[in-house]
Write an enzyme that holds these catalytic residues in place. Structure first.
Site, PDB file in Angstrom:
ATOM      1  N   VAL A 159      -8.017   0.767  10.852  1.00 20.29           N
ATOM      2  CA  VAL A 159      -7.330   0.195   9.679  1.00 20.29           C
ATOM      3  C   VAL A 159      -5.974   0.864   9.453  1.00 20.29           C
ATOM      4  O   VAL A 159      -5.128   0.350   8.726  1.00 20.29           O
ATOM      5  CB  VAL A 159      -8.177   0.307   8.381  1.00 20.29           C
ATOM      6  CG1 VAL A 159      -9.417  -0.555   8.486  1.00 20.29           C
ATOM      7  CG2 VAL A 159      -8.539   1.748   8.055  1.00 20.29           C
ATOM      8  N   GLU A 196       0.827  -1.216   0.000  1.00 19.36           N
ATOM      9  CA  GLU A 196       0.000   0.000   0.000  1.00 19.36           C
ATOM     10  C   GLU A 196       0.860   1.265   0.000  1.00 19.36           C
ATOM     11  O   GLU A 196       1.952   1.280   0.567  1.00 19.36           O
ATOM     12  CB  GLU A 196      -0.884   0.013   1.254  1.00 19.36           C
ATOM     13  CG  GLU A 196      -1.858  -1.136   1.294  1.00 19.36           C
ATOM     14  CD  GLU A 196      -2.435  -1.405   2.678  1.00 19.36           C
ATOM     15  OE1 GLU A 196      -3.573  -1.883   2.742  1.00 19.36           O
ATOM     16  OE2 GLU A 196      -1.761  -1.147   3.689  1.00 19.36           O
ATOM     17  N   GLY A 244      -8.116  -6.415  11.383  1.00 18.19           N
ATOM     18  CA  GLY A 244      -8.912  -6.422  10.150  1.00 18.19           C
ATOM     19  C   GLY A 244      -8.678  -5.118   9.426  1.00 18.19           C
ATOM     20  O   GLY A 244      -9.269  -4.100   9.771  1.00 18.19           O
ATOM     21  N   ASP A 245      -7.783  -5.127   8.431  1.00 20.62           N
ATOM     22  CA  ASP A 245      -7.391  -3.849   7.835  1.00 20.62           C
ATOM     23  C   ASP A 245      -7.227  -3.901   6.330  1.00 20.62           C
ATOM     24  O   ASP A 245      -6.565  -3.057   5.747  1.00 20.62           O
ATOM     25  CB  ASP A 245      -6.111  -3.321   8.506  1.00 20.62           C
ATOM     26  CG  ASP A 245      -4.926  -4.275   8.339  1.00 20.62           C
ATOM     27  OD1 ASP A 245      -5.120  -5.369   7.797  1.00 20.62           O
ATOM     28  OD2 ASP A 245      -3.813  -3.910   8.745  1.00 20.62           O
ATOM     29  N   LYS A 273       3.495   6.944   3.152  1.00 24.94           N
ATOM     30  CA  LYS A 273       4.149   5.743   3.674  1.00 24.94           C
ATOM     31  C   LYS A 273       3.972   4.616   2.673  1.00 24.94           C
ATOM     32  O   LYS A 273       2.899   4.475   2.085  1.00 24.94           O
ATOM     33  CB  LYS A 273       3.540   5.349   5.030  1.00 24.94           C
ATOM     34  CG  LYS A 273       4.177   4.089   5.616  1.00 24.94           C
ATOM     35  CD  LYS A 273       3.731   3.824   7.049  1.00 24.94           C
ATOM     36  CE  LYS A 273       2.379   3.174   7.146  1.00 24.94           C
ATOM     37  NZ  LYS A 273       2.048   2.746   8.522  1.00 24.94           N
TER      38      LYS A 273
HETATM   39  P1  NAD Z   1       2.178 -10.669  13.413  1.00 27.18           P
HETATM   40  O1  NAD Z   1       2.114 -11.639  12.294  1.00 27.18           O
HETATM   41  O2  NAD Z   1       3.530 -10.312  13.982  1.00 27.18           O
HETATM   42  O3  NAD Z   1       1.296 -11.204  14.655  1.00 27.18           O
HETATM   43  C1  NAD Z   1       0.014 -11.751  14.516  1.00 27.18           C
HETATM   44  C2  NAD Z   1      -0.208 -12.700  15.687  1.00 27.18           C
HETATM   45  O4  NAD Z   1      -1.568 -13.122  15.656  1.00 27.18           O
HETATM   46  C3  NAD Z   1       0.668 -13.956  15.612  1.00 27.18           C
HETATM   47  O5  NAD Z   1       1.381 -14.129  16.823  1.00 27.18           O
HETATM   48  C4  NAD Z   1      -0.352 -15.076  15.383  1.00 27.18           C
HETATM   49  O6  NAD Z   1       0.028 -16.318  15.970  1.00 27.18           O
HETATM   50  C5  NAD Z   1      -1.595 -14.487  16.048  1.00 27.18           C
HETATM   51  N1  NAD Z   1      -2.864 -15.080  15.589  1.00 27.18           N
HETATM   52  C6  NAD Z   1      -3.246 -15.370  14.316  1.00 27.18           C
HETATM   53  N2  NAD Z   1      -4.488 -15.909  14.313  1.00 27.18           N
HETATM   54  C7  NAD Z   1      -4.887 -15.934  15.614  1.00 27.18           C
HETATM   55  C8  NAD Z   1      -6.088 -16.347  16.257  1.00 27.18           C
HETATM   56  N3  NAD Z   1      -7.106 -16.869  15.558  1.00 27.18           N
HETATM   57  N4  NAD Z   1      -6.177 -16.216  17.600  1.00 27.18           N
HETATM   58  C9  NAD Z   1      -5.138 -15.704  18.322  1.00 27.18           C
HETATM   59  N5  NAD Z   1      -3.969 -15.312  17.768  1.00 27.18           N
HETATM   60  C10 NAD Z   1      -3.853 -15.405  16.424  1.00 27.18           C
HETATM   61  O7  NAD Z   1       1.422  -9.373  12.925  1.00 27.18           O
HETATM   62  P2  NAD Z   1       1.470  -7.897  13.535  1.00 27.18           P
HETATM   63  O8  NAD Z   1       2.542  -7.083  12.894  1.00 27.18           O
HETATM   64  O9  NAD Z   1       1.396  -7.972  15.018  1.00 27.18           O
HETATM   65  O10 NAD Z   1       0.093  -7.339  12.948  1.00 27.18           O
HETATM   66  C11 NAD Z   1      -1.135  -7.874  13.384  1.00 27.18           C
HETATM   67  C12 NAD Z   1      -2.246  -7.351  12.515  1.00 27.18           C
HETATM   68  O11 NAD Z   1      -2.393  -5.944  12.721  1.00 27.18           O
HETATM   69  C13 NAD Z   1      -2.000  -7.516  11.013  1.00 27.18           C
HETATM   70  O12 NAD Z   1      -3.189  -7.979  10.433  1.00 27.18           O
HETATM   71  C14 NAD Z   1      -1.668  -6.127  10.517  1.00 27.18           C
HETATM   72  O13 NAD Z   1      -2.034  -5.946   9.187  1.00 27.18           O
HETATM   73  C15 NAD Z   1      -2.510  -5.295  11.454  1.00 27.18           C
HETATM   74  N6  NAD Z   1      -2.039  -3.918  11.639  1.00 27.18           N
HETATM   75  C16 NAD Z   1      -2.985  -2.945  11.677  1.00 27.18           C
HETATM   76  C17 NAD Z   1      -2.599  -1.615  11.873  1.00 27.18           C
HETATM   77  C18 NAD Z   1      -3.642  -0.553  11.978  1.00 27.18           C
HETATM   78  O14 NAD Z   1      -3.298   0.631  11.940  1.00 27.18           O
HETATM   79  N7  NAD Z   1      -4.883  -0.900  12.129  1.00 27.18           N
HETATM   80  C19 NAD Z   1      -1.240  -1.289  11.989  1.00 27.18           C
HETATM   81  C20 NAD Z   1      -0.303  -2.311  11.972  1.00 27.18           C
HETATM   82  C21 NAD Z   1      -0.710  -3.632  11.807  1.00 27.18           C
END
Ligand code: NAD
Length: 343
Positions: free
Chosen positions: A292, A55, A225-226, A68
């Site tokens: 998001v 993105e 969820g993003d 970004k």
């Molecule tokens: P990551 O892959 O480091 O961590 C995700 C974790 O979720 C893992 O430890 C995994 O084992 C766990 N997981 C997966 N399915 C699961 C379930 N059903 N129950 C419990 N745990 C579960 O990812 P991250 O960098 O921590 O990012 C997490 C999410 O946040 C991503 O989807 C990312 O796109 C999103 N995100 C959103 C924003 C925002 O501004 N909204 C910003 C950054 C990241």
């Protein structure tokens, strides 16, 4: 042009303390949300593939243009890579010259956590003292520390499908003064929690929280969820909640509300921050921050970096922009070197 690398951001956070950085970032984000109308805004550009998304997130005010580059690849972990990485640029609107380029992987985790806690300050019950975190990956510690620093949350109930992620989280949070209960399931984690943060990564319509897991008065901070086809909450929860979003045109496509009809009522958070709309109105209300990630938060983070990385410990200068002595003689930089004939 100033380059702020990963090592510079790490040094900055160590020098200032992560809580102070999170609080300062929340202030920068809040200040930019308050002047919402001054920004030229658009939903981000997203290039989807089967395993993830890449993105670009642009935004500008009258002085600065920022963007970004960021990705989201939930399966990267299997290859030893981050799910989310990024870098950002800040440029001068008057000349179009970029003046800052910065790592935005750590900064994304910091700004997301600061944003979550800022939203919760307006939406969670004032007496909230405990939070459940489901998903203990890269973002999780930042979320925990931000809620501690900005809201005084000191009791955590945490769950991850991967026990190694939970062990890493507990290890990293040692000595932070938090009481942490590691749950064996998501329903156990949310039991009695005042705030629930969902921050899992899977490119599908997942059910991390089902309707029966969400009690009256809870604030939901839904981070994971993003993007289209990637959600964490059962739609029935949204029917019962007051839903707050960053920027409607983007969240309708990417957020939990992609599961709802196009006219599903939501409030943009800037209106609450600016005092134009109420946040939480009742103790038994369920509030949901359907996060998001919006460009204004990265713009605020880049503004923050521009202000605090002037010290040479926190940046280096790079030669990225061609700057011939005569602006019209760009070719002179690459053409043959001419030796002027002696008079
Ligand atoms: P990551 O892959 O480091 O961590 C995700 C974790 O979720 C893992 O430890 C995994 O084992 C766990 N997981 C997966 N399915 C699961 C379930 N059903 N129950 C419990 N745990 C579960 O990812 P991250 O960098 O921590 O990012 C997490 C999410 O946040 C991503 O989807 C990312 O796109 C999103 N995100 C959103 C924003 C925002 O501004 N909204 C910003 C950054 C990241």
């Amino acid at each position: 042009m100033r380059l702020v690398e990963v090592g510079h951001v790490a040094a900055l956070v160590r020098a200032r303390g992560v809580e102070e950085v999170l609080c300062d970032l929340a202030d920068y984000i809040e200040a930019d949300y308050r002047r919402w109308a001054e920004f030229d805004k658009s939903p981000r550009f997203a290039s989807h593939s089967s395993d993830g998304v890449i993105e670009l997130m642009p935004i500008a005010d009258a002085q600065a243009f920022g963007f970004k580059y960021v990705n989201g690849h939930p399966r990267n972990f299997e290859a030893g890579l981050q799910t989310v990485t990024g870098f950002g640029v800040l440029a001068d609107v008057a000349t179009g010259y970029p003046h800052l380029i910065a790592e935005m992987t750590i900064m994304t985790a910091l700004r997301t956590a600061a944003m979550s806690a800022l939203a919760a300050r307006h939406l969670a019950r004032p007496d909230a003292s405990s939070m459940a975190i489901i998903g203990l990956g890269a973002q999780s510690e930042f979320q925990a520390i931000a809620f501690g620093a900005l809201l005084g949350i000191d009791r955590l109930r945490v769950y991850d499908v991967d026990p190694a992620a939970a062990a890493k989280f507990v290890r990293n949070m040692e000595g932070m003064g938090l009481r942490i209960h590691v749950a064996r399931s998501a329903p156990e984690a949310v039991e009695g929690a005042d705030i629930v943060t969902t921050v899992t990564a899977d490119k599908k319509l997942a059910t991390i929280l089902s309707d029966n897991m969400v009690g009256a008065g809870v604030h939901l901070n839904a981070i994971g969820g993003d993007c289209p086809g990637k959600t964490e909450l059962q739609p029935a929860i949204l029917e019962r909640a007051s839903v707050f979003v960053e920027y409607q045109p983007q969240t309708r496509i990417e957020g939990e509300i992609q599961q709802m009809p196009a006219d599903f009522p939501v409030t943009e958070l800037w209106r609450v921050i600016a005092g134009e709309a109420p946040g939480r109105q009742r103790v038994d209300e369920i509030t949901l921050f359907d996060s998001v990630g919006f460009a204004i938060e990265d713009f605020a983070a880049l503004r923050y970096l521009a202000d605090v990385t002037k010290d040479p410990r926190f940046h280096r200068q790079i030669d990225l922009l061609a700057q011939p002595a005569d602006p019209r003689d760009l070719y002179g930089l690459v053409g043959p070197v001419r030796v002027e004939a002696a008079a």
